[in-house]
Design a protein around this motif. Sequence first.
Motif, PDB file in Angstrom:
ATOM      1  N   TYR A  57      40.047  42.180  12.429  1.00 27.50           N
ATOM      2  CA  TYR A  57      38.949  41.199  12.983  1.00 27.50           C
ATOM      3  C   TYR A  57      39.743  40.064  13.286  1.00 27.50           C
ATOM      4  O   TYR A  57      39.611  39.633  14.538  1.00 27.50           O
ATOM      5  CB  TYR A  57      37.980  40.976  11.976  1.00 27.50           C
ATOM      6  N   ARG A  76      40.020  44.649  26.918  1.00 25.20           N
ATOM      7  CA  ARG A  76      40.362  44.967  25.469  1.00 25.20           C
ATOM      8  C   ARG A  76      39.254  45.931  24.808  1.00 25.20           C
ATOM      9  O   ARG A  76      38.247  45.560  25.136  1.00 25.20           O
ATOM     10  CB  ARG A  76      40.485  43.695  24.701  1.00 25.20           C
ATOM     11  N   ARG A  77      39.587  46.503  23.844  1.00 25.26           N
ATOM     12  CA  ARG A  77      38.573  47.242  23.111  1.00 25.26           C
ATOM     13  C   ARG A  77      37.974  46.506  21.869  1.00 25.26           C
ATOM     14  O   ARG A  77      38.600  45.944  21.098  1.00 25.26           O
ATOM     15  CB  ARG A  77      39.125  48.567  22.588  1.00 25.26           C
ATOM     16  N   VAL A  78      36.656  46.384  21.792  1.00 23.17           N
ATOM     17  CA  VAL A  78      35.962  45.459  20.535  1.00 23.17           C
ATOM     18  C   VAL A  78      36.141  46.276  19.575  1.00 23.17           C
ATOM     19  O   VAL A  78      35.905  47.690  19.620  1.00 23.17           O
ATOM     20  CB  VAL A  78      34.747  45.314  21.336  1.00 23.17           C
ATOM     21  N   PRO A  79      36.498  45.799  18.456  1.00 22.49           N
ATOM     22  CA  PRO A  79      36.683  46.542  17.326  1.00 22.49           C
ATOM     23  C   PRO A  79      35.404  47.449  16.868  1.00 22.49           C
ATOM     24  O   PRO A  79      34.148  46.870  17.187  1.00 22.49           O
ATOM     25  CB  PRO A  79      36.930  45.556  16.338  1.00 22.49           C
ATOM     26  N   THR A 130      36.645  40.781  26.222  1.00 25.47           N
ATOM     27  CA  THR A 130      37.131  41.811  26.711  1.00 25.47           C
ATOM     28  C   THR A 130      38.544  41.539  27.364  1.00 25.47           C
ATOM     29  O   THR A 130      39.215  42.372  27.668  1.00 25.47           O
ATOM     30  CB  THR A 130      36.268  42.459  27.850  1.00 25.47           C
ATOM     31  N   TYR A 139      42.031  40.348  16.548  1.00 22.62           N
ATOM     32  CA  TYR A 139      40.974  40.614  17.757  1.00 22.62           C
ATOM     33  C   TYR A 139      40.486  39.301  18.197  1.00 22.62           C
ATOM     34  O   TYR A 139      40.725  38.848  19.265  1.00 22.62           O
ATOM     35  CB  TYR A 139      39.941  41.537  17.432  1.00 22.62           C
ATOM     36  N   ARG A 197      42.132  39.079  27.519  1.00 25.58           N
ATOM     37  CA  ARG A 197      43.024  38.252  26.484  1.00 25.58           C
ATOM     38  C   ARG A 197      43.046  36.978  27.080  1.00 25.58           C
ATOM     39  O   ARG A 197      43.301  36.709  28.221  1.00 25.58           O
ATOM     40  CB  ARG A 197      44.315  38.935  26.338  1.00 25.58           C
TER      41      ARG A 197
END
Length: 560
Positions: A198, A164-167, A136, A201, A138
């Motif tokens: 992916y 961060r947003r998980v895919p 979550t 990310y 960076r």
Amino acid sequence: MLVHDALHRAARVARHWSKNGCPVVIHVDRRVPGKAHSDFVKSFRDLDNIRFCKRHRCEWGTWSLVAASQSASTMMLDAFPDVRHVYLASGSCLPLRPVSELRDYLEDRPMTNFIESVTTEDVPWTVGGLDSERFTLRFPFSWKRQRYLFDRYVRLQRALRLKRRVPEGLVPHLGSQWWCLTRQTLSAILHDPDRRAYDAYFRRVWIPDESYYQTLVRLHSSNIESRSLTLSKFDFQGKPHIFYDDHLQLLRRSNCFVARKIWPHANRLYETFLSGDIDIMGTAEPEPGKIDRIFAKAVDRRTRGRAGLFMQSRFPNEGWENGKTCAPYSVFQGFSDLFEEFEDWLGRMVGARVHGELFAPDRVEFAGEQTAFSGALSNSPLLRDYNPRSFLTNLIWNTRGEHQCFQLSPRDNQKLNRFLSADSNAQISVISGAWAVPLFHSSQNFTEIRKEAARLQKIEAQFLDTLRSPHTKARVRIWSMADFVESPMEPLQTVIDEIGPRYSRRLTEAPRLVDLNGFGQFLQNLKNQGMHPHLMGDFPSGDAVQDTPRDRRKPYLIKK
């Protein structure tokens, strides 16, 4: 194979795989010098089932390791269409069983993916406090090269509550970097229509090589055995154990197909496992758990060590010691001030080694006035005071099997008081106020005596407060000087008995008491000068002290 050093070992292992019917794709770290890389590639010119993929500059904990495995995997699937399983290994991996057994094992499980894949809530092994946060936050900075920026940026994101947003559709999983995937599953991961998203990310995930395949495999296969076929063990800091020549039987016992990390100079391991004389185990299941007990003992020894023995891995960490000292010992305060030749008497009574004041300001008073003691311990106060704790722990360690006794005084170095009180091996006996006896017999100016008495009383009072702390683990006995002089035999017998059963004996003789005639008046004079000597107890003053029986200065004789 991911290779970055010890190229001669990696070359031999790659040949072993190749000659046993396994095609090999090798990724060589871009940091390997050009000449070394060129020679390494040329050494395989006689083999047609070895390829070299695009090189990446690899660094631990970064996306580069995933990129290297992607390049190698893509080439493997394109160049060798008959490959059914792809096994990821490193240059420090070593096959422990015949390659034919691994092939047979995988043939019996044609659709099974062997990859450790566990959700973050179920991971017990991560070290560093970043479990779910690695997915979550960076991580654009290198943990190894840019530690300051790495830590500051993590703290900044936490403070600003950035996430961060998980895919969509991904459930983060973690596991060992070393996997064995079926062709179908690996191809599905590499050709996933959402791979670009992916990859973008996971480029900012911390240690993505332990989460990329482990997460995506859950999207493309339900036939997963969450375990690695590679034996790899890690210590309590998360660093991999290295296998040496003396681990030979341990590795054999595991029944595992491959092990890492192997020390590049472990000649015996390479000669044994890469020869044709490897023991045939047939269909035996890999059982890394069979050697877990050995590694658990190794971790325990490294973190806790042996009682009273300090070593590099524990010494800087306060509270990590497995026992502050390795054996019981006895500390006496005030006894040598109150009794003549107390050390000699105690040595005769208990048969133990009895020292003088080990922490005296001018020298270390070893038994027998030795200038150096067991383990080359010097009587230099400068060397002792550089690290008093290590001086004492070394003394007790070097004399294991022999009970040590020593004297302590408010006149001595006081830096070890808290350590002594917290040591469960310490037996501390104190006659409070006995430090005044040498002042009583001194010929100093009384003004100087009063100042020194005030200083020593303050020091001893602080020591007694430490001994009475609820954190004290030592066995402590405290008597006021007045109470002790009134009836010395019982406390002396208690002291003898506490040293240990094998030393215990019924006292028939007490040490010679120093002359205390006039001591009560001496204490009254201190009071008259404005100093309150309260640690000695209730001593009579004036003529009453003159009536003190003279036989108190003689040895006590007890009729049986």
